[in-house]
Structures are given as structure tokens and as C-alpha cells.
Scaffold this active site. Structure first.
Site, mmCIF file in Angstrom:
data_model
loop_
_atom_site.group_PDB
_atom_site.id
_atom_site.type_symbol
_atom_site.label_atom_id
_atom_site.label_comp_id
_atom_site.label_asym_id
_atom_site.label_seq_id
_atom_site.Cartn_x
_atom_site.Cartn_y
_atom_site.Cartn_z
ATOM 1 N N HIS A 3 -17.287 32.884 -14.680
ATOM 2 C CA HIS A 3 -17.321 33.204 -13.254
ATOM 3 C C HIS A 3 -16.162 34.090 -12.840
ATOM 4 C CE1 HIS A 3 -20.309 29.973 -13.101
ATOM 5 N NE2 HIS A 3 -20.825 30.794 -12.223
ATOM 6 N N ARG A 13 -22.492 33.260 -3.225
ATOM 7 C CA ARG A 13 -22.002 32.115 -4.005
ATOM 8 C C ARG A 13 -21.054 31.301 -3.113
ATOM 9 N NH1 ARG A 13 -22.338 36.000 -8.576
ATOM 10 N NH2 ARG A 13 -23.301 34.938 -10.346
ATOM 11 N N ARG A 49 -26.566 30.434 -1.314
ATOM 12 C CA ARG A 49 -26.773 29.395 -2.330
ATOM 13 C C ARG A 49 -25.877 28.214 -1.976
ATOM 14 N NH1 ARG A 49 -25.362 30.446 -8.489
ATOM 15 N NH2 ARG A 49 -23.207 30.419 -7.811
ATOM 16 N N GLU A 104 -32.724 28.521 -13.357
ATOM 17 C CA GLU A 104 -31.670 28.798 -14.334
ATOM 18 C C GLU A 104 -31.607 27.745 -15.426
ATOM 19 O OE1 GLU A 104 -27.944 29.183 -12.190
ATOM 20 O OE2 GLU A 104 -28.450 27.549 -10.849
ATOM 21 N N ASN A 135 -27.734 34.137 -15.961
ATOM 22 C CA ASN A 135 -26.498 33.785 -16.684
ATOM 23 C C ASN A 135 -26.627 32.384 -17.268
ATOM 24 O OD1 ASN A 135 -25.678 36.142 -15.417
ATOM 25 N ND2 ASN A 135 -24.648 35.061 -13.769
ATOM 26 N N ASP A 136 -27.001 31.446 -16.400
ATOM 27 C CA ASP A 136 -27.172 30.083 -16.900
ATOM 28 C C ASP A 136 -28.454 29.954 -17.711
ATOM 29 O OD1 ASP A 136 -24.915 28.539 -16.233
ATOM 30 O OD2 ASP A 136 -25.465 28.674 -14.124
ATOM 31 N N ARG A 190 -21.564 29.810 -22.097
ATOM 32 C CA ARG A 190 -21.227 31.151 -21.577
ATOM 33 C C ARG A 190 -19.730 31.339 -21.392
ATOM 34 N NH1 ARG A 190 -23.464 30.753 -15.292
ATOM 35 N NH2 ARG A 190 -22.011 32.398 -14.786
ATOM 36 N N CYS A 236 -31.058 37.185 -9.766
ATOM 37 C CA CYS A 236 -29.706 37.355 -9.221
ATOM 38 C C CYS A 236 -28.624 37.187 -10.283
ATOM 39 C CB CYS A 236 -29.445 36.421 -8.047
ATOM 40 S SG CYS A 236 -29.450 34.696 -8.504
HETATM 41 C C1 PEP Z 1 -26.725 32.544 -12.866
HETATM 42 O O1 PEP Z 1 -26.543 31.500 -13.494
HETATM 43 O O2 PEP Z 1 -27.341 33.528 -13.329
HETATM 44 C C2 PEP Z 1 -26.200 32.681 -11.500
HETATM 45 C C3 PEP Z 1 -26.496 33.722 -10.751
HETATM 46 O O3 PEP Z 1 -25.350 31.719 -11.077
HETATM 47 P P1 PEP Z 1 -23.802 31.645 -11.555
HETATM 48 O O4 PEP Z 1 -23.510 32.858 -12.384
HETATM 49 O O5 PEP Z 1 -22.974 31.583 -10.341
HETATM 50 O O6 PEP Z 1 -23.804 30.381 -12.339
HETATM 51 MG MG MG Z 2 -25.841 29.722 -12.429
#
Ligand code: PEP
Ligand code: MG
Length: 534
Positions: A178, A283, A319, A417, A440-441, A451, A488
Site C-alpha cells: 500500500h 481508500r 470504500r 478481490e 491487487n488482492d 503481495r 480499481c
Molecule cells: C485491490 O486489492 O486491488 C484494491 C484496490 O484494494 P487495496 O489495494 O487497497 O487492497
Molecule cells: Mg484490496
């Protein structure tokens, strides 16, 4: 992005510098402590005044509380006793007392006292920083600089003065963390996983974000080349400005929405500058990470309202709190976990700590009276969770109605996710109006790859066919049930996949503000009526 000549400034974390036994007498150590305390009080007065001007009296009050805590007799007695009985340094005594008091407060019944656990740690850290010559606030205080640190947590990053931060370099951290995402959102060049040398402090440097490297005291020739690259970048950016106000339509007429991801209200300027059609991911947890205590309903409302009003009727998808794992705020007092990414986080915390969740939902609902707001729940794995979250949302609406407080119509969606959410997409789509793919998740959980772990960056393949099939499946399932579907996660800005996503039928891409115009340029160059190039 390459940068012109800048100075490196390193942050040294206090823990590394605290030695236990003193060569001075206890009374000398106590004098050192008292002097440091005086300096800390001055800093707190300055912070109080700054906060008073910028965010009002309620938010500034915390610094007054810190000042009072620094005068507390029990706290001072404990520090003195450690200095006297253990012949300890003032910094060791302050750090240890901070830890001890924090643990004692955290175990108390009284909610107010529990919340002071983080504060006592914070004031102790402040005194220790003065004693050891480290001043977080000053690390980029005078001139703009590249920050060099062992690591930066998301909460440290969000508190940095962005006007002075030209870039940062950290030894630890992965490009999917993050902290790195936050840097991209703020359009700040950042390198993670760099084995920097201590003697970089004060030297001139250029970050070459394209090649993931940094040049220290570069030779004139290299410097000129980098400056040329930088000036080309700026020209390209200026050219992209021509795209503003032009529709996001492919050559064959398919229209797609391009929204922006933000971490806090301060990012909205970049969103407007790059002409996003809306905010696809706010976020909201960064607001919590930027606070010393739970932000109240009113404090949150003011921030959400500011974003919603500034976007002037364009959609703002907020979110709900996605805290936990790498995003930690002390005052949540979350237990240490063996597997934090699989642990107590996001919607799991919200459904368990209902009052925290409701405070946020009421604040969002109130802001919805000032524009177009959507609410999005993170880390969903089941229909049950969505129904529970929606039920709590309804309770909040009822409470506001009873209070006579206005709110608008909010669209409700969820983040997809987790593989569970993908598999359940047909059922989940019956519950909500939209899906947003958090790639991402989704990549982390699909590939079973942390990650956060830089050693695994090489294996973290967001283009893996399993991830792409999950995306396709989600879009199709959403559409079958009348849900619109966006992306996203960081993959939404990956121009090598834009055509693929459009062919899958994605309705929206939400990307960091700096990626808005490049992705729009890509969309406008595509012709989906032609055979896909494999
Ligand atoms: C994701 O997981 O792709 C996402 C947008 O949320 P974050 O990166 O804040 O976990
Ligand atoms: Mg996420």
C-alpha cells in the site's frame, strides 16, 4: 519518472539508536529528559496551532491531550525510577515507560483509557526522537528532498508533507504494497527494495523510476541525459492534456468510464487536473491511518463532503474501512497475527466492531446529500456478509432519518478481490448494483502470493491466466444480473491489458490520477471491431 538533482534525506528509526545503559549520572540523564520534554512541549504547541488553523479545534485537541500526558506525575515518576534504578539513558527510560504504560492502558475496561494507549506511545516516541536527534517532522522540513528510509508504513507515508517530498527510497517493501500504491496515487516517484548506503544522506540523487534505479552524485553527462528524459516526460504529459473533455470512446464507438483512485481529500486536485469522470475508489482507511484516534462521524463527514462537493455531482465511490494487514493504526489495537493478509481485516473488522462501522456509514450517508455517492464494501467472501453490511447501512439510514438528517440515494457495491467472491459472483450480483475488481488482492489470493513480500515480486504475475479468467468471469456474471463492473486494482492502469478488459466488457477503469490521461489515450486508439491481436 526521472527527477532533476535533489538531496537525499534519511529517516533513522529511533529503536535502532536507543542504548540502555548510560555513561552519565542519573541526575544528568534526568536533566536531559527534562530538556527533551520541554522541546517536545514546544513541538506540540506548534502542532496544536497548525492543526487549529487547518482542521479546527476538535482535531487539534489531541495535541493538548499529549501535552497534559507529558506532565503526568505517574508517567514522569516511572521514567525517573528507570533512570535511577537501572542507570539507564533517558531515551531508554522514556521508550520503556511508553511501552509499559501503553500495554497497561490497552488492557483497561474504560474505552477512553484504552484509546490513550497509542497516545502514550506517541508522546514517548516524540521525546525519544528529541533525545536521539531524530525529528520525523524535520526529515523533509526545510528543502524538498528524496526521503530514504528502511521502511515506511502506509500511516507514515500518508502523514508526510507532500509538498516537500520529491520521492522516496526504502530498503524494505514490495511494489504491490500500500505504501507503493499510495506513492503512485500521489504521483511521487518511489523505489522500494533498494539496498541504500548510509552515506547517501545529503548527497545529490536522481530516481529513475522507469529502470528502478537511483543515481547518487551522477556525472554531468548522465545528469543531462536524465534531465532530457524528464523534460520529454513533461512534454508528453502536456500533450495528454489535449485529451481533457474528450470522450473515452474506442474507434469503433465503445464508451467506457475512466475514474480515479484516491487516498485522501488532498488527492482530488490531481483528479480534477487529469479530468476523471469520477472517483472509482476512495481508500477511506487512509483517513483513519492519518488520525491518532477513531475519527468521529463529524470529522469524517467534513472530509467526505469536501470530496463529494469538489467532484460536483460526479460519482464518488467510497470504500468502507479496509484496515488490517499492512494498514495498521495503533488505536485499533489489533492483535499480532500469524497471517495478517488472511486475518482480521476490512469488512471482518467492520462487521465485528459495529459502532466503528456505523460511525463511518452515517458520515458517508450524510455526505451523499451533497452529490453522487456510492458505498463499496471490501474483502467480501459471502452473500451473508453483504446482507449483514446492507442491514447495518439500513440501520444507519433509519438513525439519520430519526435525527432529521438528510442523505441521498447511495448505490451499493462490493469489491471482488477474493476467489470466493469470483466463484459466488452470480449470487453476489443479486445483492448489489456494482462490482469493482480489486486485482491487487485478487492476484495475491488467487496465486497464494503475499503481495507484501518483495522476494515474491517476481512470482506475483497479475497477467496469470487464472487472474484474467477470474476477471472475465466476474464481468460476465455481473452483467447477467444487471450489475456494472469496474476494475480499481493496479491492473486497471496496465495499458497492455486495456484492450483485453474492454473485450471482456468492463464498464469502468479506476486508476491513479497520473494514469488517467495515458489510459484514456489508449482507449481512444483501440478498435474492437478488428480481430484481437494475440
Ligand atoms: C485491490 O486489492 O486491488 C484494491 C484496490 O484494494 P487495496 O489495494 O487497497 O487492497
Ligand atoms: Mg484490496
Amino acid at each position: 519518472m526521472a527527477l532533476p538533482l535533489v538531496r537525499c534525506a534519511s529517516i533513522k528509526k529511533t529503536e535502532a539508536q536507543t542504548s540502555q545503559t548510560s555513561a552519565r549520572t542519573p541526575s544528568e540523564e534526568w536533566e536531559r529528559f527534562e530538556a527533551a520534554c520541554g522541546k517536545a512541549q514546544e513541538q506540540l504547541t506548534a502542532l496544536y496551532e497548525k492543526a487549529l488553523n487547518e482542521v479546527g479545534e476538535d482535531n487539534a485537541a489531541i495535541f493538548e491531550i499529549h501535552q497534559m500526558m507529558l506532565e503526568d506525575d505517574d508517567y514522569l515518576d516511572a521514567i525517573k525510577s528507570i533512570i535511577d534504578t537501572q542507570n539507564a539513558t533517558a531515551e531508554y527510560a522514556a521508550a520503556t515507560t511508553g511501552e509499559n504504560f501503553s500495554a497497561a492502558f490497552a488492557a483497561m475496561e474504560d474505552e477512553y483509557m484504552r484509546a490513550r494507549a497509542a497516545d502514550v506511545k506517541d508522546i514517548s516516541r516524540r521525546v525519544v526522537n528529541v533525545l536521539t536527534g531524530v525529528d520525523d517532522a524535520q526529515m523533509i522540513d526545510d528543502k524538498p528532498a528524496i526521503l530514504v528510509a528502511d521502511d515506511l508504513t502506509p500511516s507514515e507515508t500518508v502523514q508526510l508533507d507532500k509538498s516537500k517530498l520529491l520521492g522516496f527510497i526504502t530498503r524494505h517493501g514490495s511494489s504491490n504494497s500500500h505504501t507503493a500504491i499510495l506513492a503512485r496515487t500521489m504521483n511521487i516517484p518511489a523505489l522500494v527494495g533498494v539496498d541504500f548506503q548510509d552515506d547517501w544522506d545529503g548527497k545529490l540523487a536522481v530516481i529513475d523510476g522507469y529502470n528502478h534505479c537511483v543515481y547518487i552524485e551522477p556525472a554531468q553527462e548522465l545528469l543531462s541525459a536524465m534531465e532530457e528524459k524528464r523534460s520529454n516526460d513533461l512534454k508528453q504529459e502536456a500533450l495528454l492534456q489535449n485529451l481533457k473533455k474528450k470522450p473515452n470512446v474506442t474507434l469503433d464507438g465503445k464508451e467506457i468510464k475512466v475514474y480515479a483512485n484516491i487516498g485522501n481529500a488532498g488527492d482530488v486536485g490531481l483528479v480534477l487536473q487529469n479530468d476523471a469522470q469520477g472517483i472509482g475508489l476512495f481508500r477511506s482507511e487512509f483517513l483513519y491511518l492519518d488520525s491518532q484516534d477513531y475519527p468521529s462521524e463529524d470529522q469524517q463527514f467534513v472530509i467526505y463532503k469536501r470530496v463529494v462537493e469538489t467532484m460536483a455531482g460526479k460519482k464518488v465511490i467510497i470504500r468502507t474501512l479496509d484496515i488490517g494487514a499492512d494498514k495498521q493504526a495503533d488505536y485499533f489495537e489489533l492483535d499480532k497475527e500469524e497471517n495478517p493478509a488472511l486475518g482480521f481485516r476490512a469488512i471482518r473488522i467492520c462487521l465485528t466492531r459495529k459502532e466503528v462501522f456505523k460511525t463511518q456509514l452515517r458520515a458517508i450517508l450524510r455526505a451523499s446529500a451533497f452529490g453522487t455517492v456510492s458505498i463499496m464494501f471490501p474483502m467480501i467472501i459471502s452473500v451473508r456478509e453483504v446482507r449483514d453490511a446492507k442491514e447495518i447501512l439500513e440501520e444507519c439510514k433509519a438513525e439519520l432519518t430519526e435525527r432529521g438528517v438528510a442523505f441521498g440515494n447511495v448505490e451499493v457495491g462490493i469489491m471482488i478481490e477474493t476467489p470466493a467472491a469470483v466463484v459466488m459472483a452470480d449470487e453476489l450480483a443479486e445483492e448489489v448494483e456494482f462490482f469493482s475488481l480489486g486485482t491487487n488482492d485478487l492476484t495475491q489470493y488467487t496465486l497464494a502470493i503475499d503481495r507484501q513480500n518483495p522476494k515474491l515480486d517476481h512470482f506475483y504475475d497479475a497477467h496469470h491466466p487464472a487472474v484474467l479468467r477470474m476477471i472475465k468471469h466476474t464481468i460476465e456474471a455481473g452483467h447477467r444480473h444487471g450489475c456494472w463492473v469496474g476494475i480499481c486494482g493496479e491492473l486497471g492502469a496496465d495499458q497492455t491489458l486495456t484492450e483485453t478488459f474492454l473485450r471482456y466488457g468492463v464498464d469502468e477503469l479506476s486508476v491513479s490520477p497520473a494514469s488517467l490521461l495515458p489510459i484514456r489515450k489508449m482507449i481512444r486508439s483501440l478498435d474492437l471491431s478488428k480481430e484481437a491481436q494475440v
